[in-house]
Design an enzyme around this catalytic site. Structure first.
Site: not given
Length: 382
Positions: A46, A98, A170, A195
């Site tokens: 992690r 978004y 972004d 993406k």
């Protein structure tokens, strides 16, 4: 190092134990320590994993940044950024963004006392009237999702520095192939790696790249403490996808231009939103801060009937109706009922997101097939 070379080599070294040229998938949750604290930088996956480390270094290099951090999704990355703030802090965000970003801002973080202002950022000077002593962050997308609005990163960066605010961008639609917000004055650049960076619709991931050491340390603490980290298999897939990012983006841009110009000639199409058109708002800014105009396009239909939009979406073949974007395959979507359904209708329509708006993610197929596909679907309209 030029960009195409960075995609192949930056941050990536042959495996020291075998000489493997591809970064291995370190599919392990924990690491043996010879004595307590002797863990050579790796103790629990992690916190750190060698496959993730290679990807983070690669992403940092692509954005001309110093530190990269990967998360289990793009929203996981945004979540970490907002966790830098405290109750009572305020954020100024673009009003065209978004739907998932809008949702996490308004439905999650507003409950913890963080206030968000959603405004147009087409004119950077308009931002200053929303800045007060509680303002801590300016958040922008450019091009925006789904209206393809262009925001002047350099000018907003100047506003942020003047008022000593964090400025996050972004960069999902543009990718580091088309623009580098850190070079233009941003403090943080965020990606939905799902993406274009992954590029093959087979992984979900987010990333943040920064230059500031202290900011990187704060984000790394949140990354580890809150645990929204990706697994090594996903990191491997993205490393593999990035190796062809420059080649894919060239084709996305070529096809995007051809499809945008094609749609503009269609009788049943009303408006086409693509930053490469000279009459697109802030086209000159796009031309200045981007290297090309990308493969994302939105368009509306004459009459603005949702039934017409649905008919087109149901009759496309190569453009698959699906959430997401940025893969090698072409996708189409209806933002009002899909990606942006969480935004109230009156707020959507303020920025032009009407019921007939269709968003296209233009893939890397033969563009003549894509044109034929769109022409056939448009022909179904009465």
């Amino acid at each position: 190092m030029k960009f195409g070379t960075k995609t192949i080599h930056a941050g990536v070294e042959p495996d020291p134990s075998t000489g493997a040229i591809m970064t291995p998938i370190f599919q392990t949750s924990t690491y043996i320590q010879r004595s307590p604290g002797d863990h050579k930088g790796y103790e629990y996956s992690r916190t750190h994993n060698p496959t993730r480390t290679a990807l983070q270094n690669n992403l940092a290099a692509l954005e001309n940044g110093k530190h990269g951090l990967c998360f289990s999704s793009g929203l996981g990355a945004i979540d970490a950024i907002i966790k830098l703030l405290n109750p009572g802090d305020e954020v100024i965000s673009t009003n065209d963004l978004y739907g998932g970003s809008y949702r996490i801002f308004t439905k999650v973080f507003e409950r913890y006392g963080i206030k968000f202002h959603f405004i147009s950022m087409e004119e950077p000077k308009n931002i200053e009237k929303y800045i007060n002593e509680n303002t801590k962050l300016i958040w922008a997308e450019t091009p925006t999702n789904p209206m393809m609005n262009i925001i002047d990163i350099e000018e907003i960066g100047k506003v942020a520095k003047k008022h000593k605010l964090l400025f996050g961008v972004d960069n999902t639609f543009a990718t580091p192939f088309l623009q580098n917000p850190l070079d233009l004055g941003a403090d943080l650049v965020m990606h939905s790696v799902t993406k274009y960076l992954g590029g093959h619709s087979d992984v979900v991931m987010g990333a943040i790249v920064v230059n500031d050491d202290q900011l990187a340390e704060q984000l790394a603490f949140i990354q580890n403490a809150c645990g929204a980290t990706p697994g090594p298999q996903d990191c491997f897939l993205v490393l593999r996808g990035i190796k062809t990012l420059h080649l894919r983006m060239e084709r996305h841009c070529q096809n995007g231009k051809a499809i945008a110009e094609f749609l503009k000639t269609q009788e049943k199409v009303d408006k086409v939103y693509w930053p490469g058109f000279e009459d697109h708002p802030n086209h000159d800014i796009a031309k200045k801060q981007m290297r090309d105009f990308g493969g994302m396009i939105s368009f509306t239909l004459k009459g603005n009937k949702i039934e017409d939009a649905n008919k087109i979406l149901e009759n496309l073949h190569y453009f698959s109706l699906a959430e997401s974007l940025g893969g090698v395959e072409s996708l189409c979507g209806h933002p009002a009922s899909m990606t942006h359904a969480s935004i109230p209708k009156e707020e959507r329509e303020k920025v032009g997101l009407v019921d007939s708006l269709i968003r296209l993610s233009v893939g890397i197929e033969d563009v003549e097939d894509l044109k034929e596909d769109l022409a056939g679907a448009l022909a179904k309209l009465s």
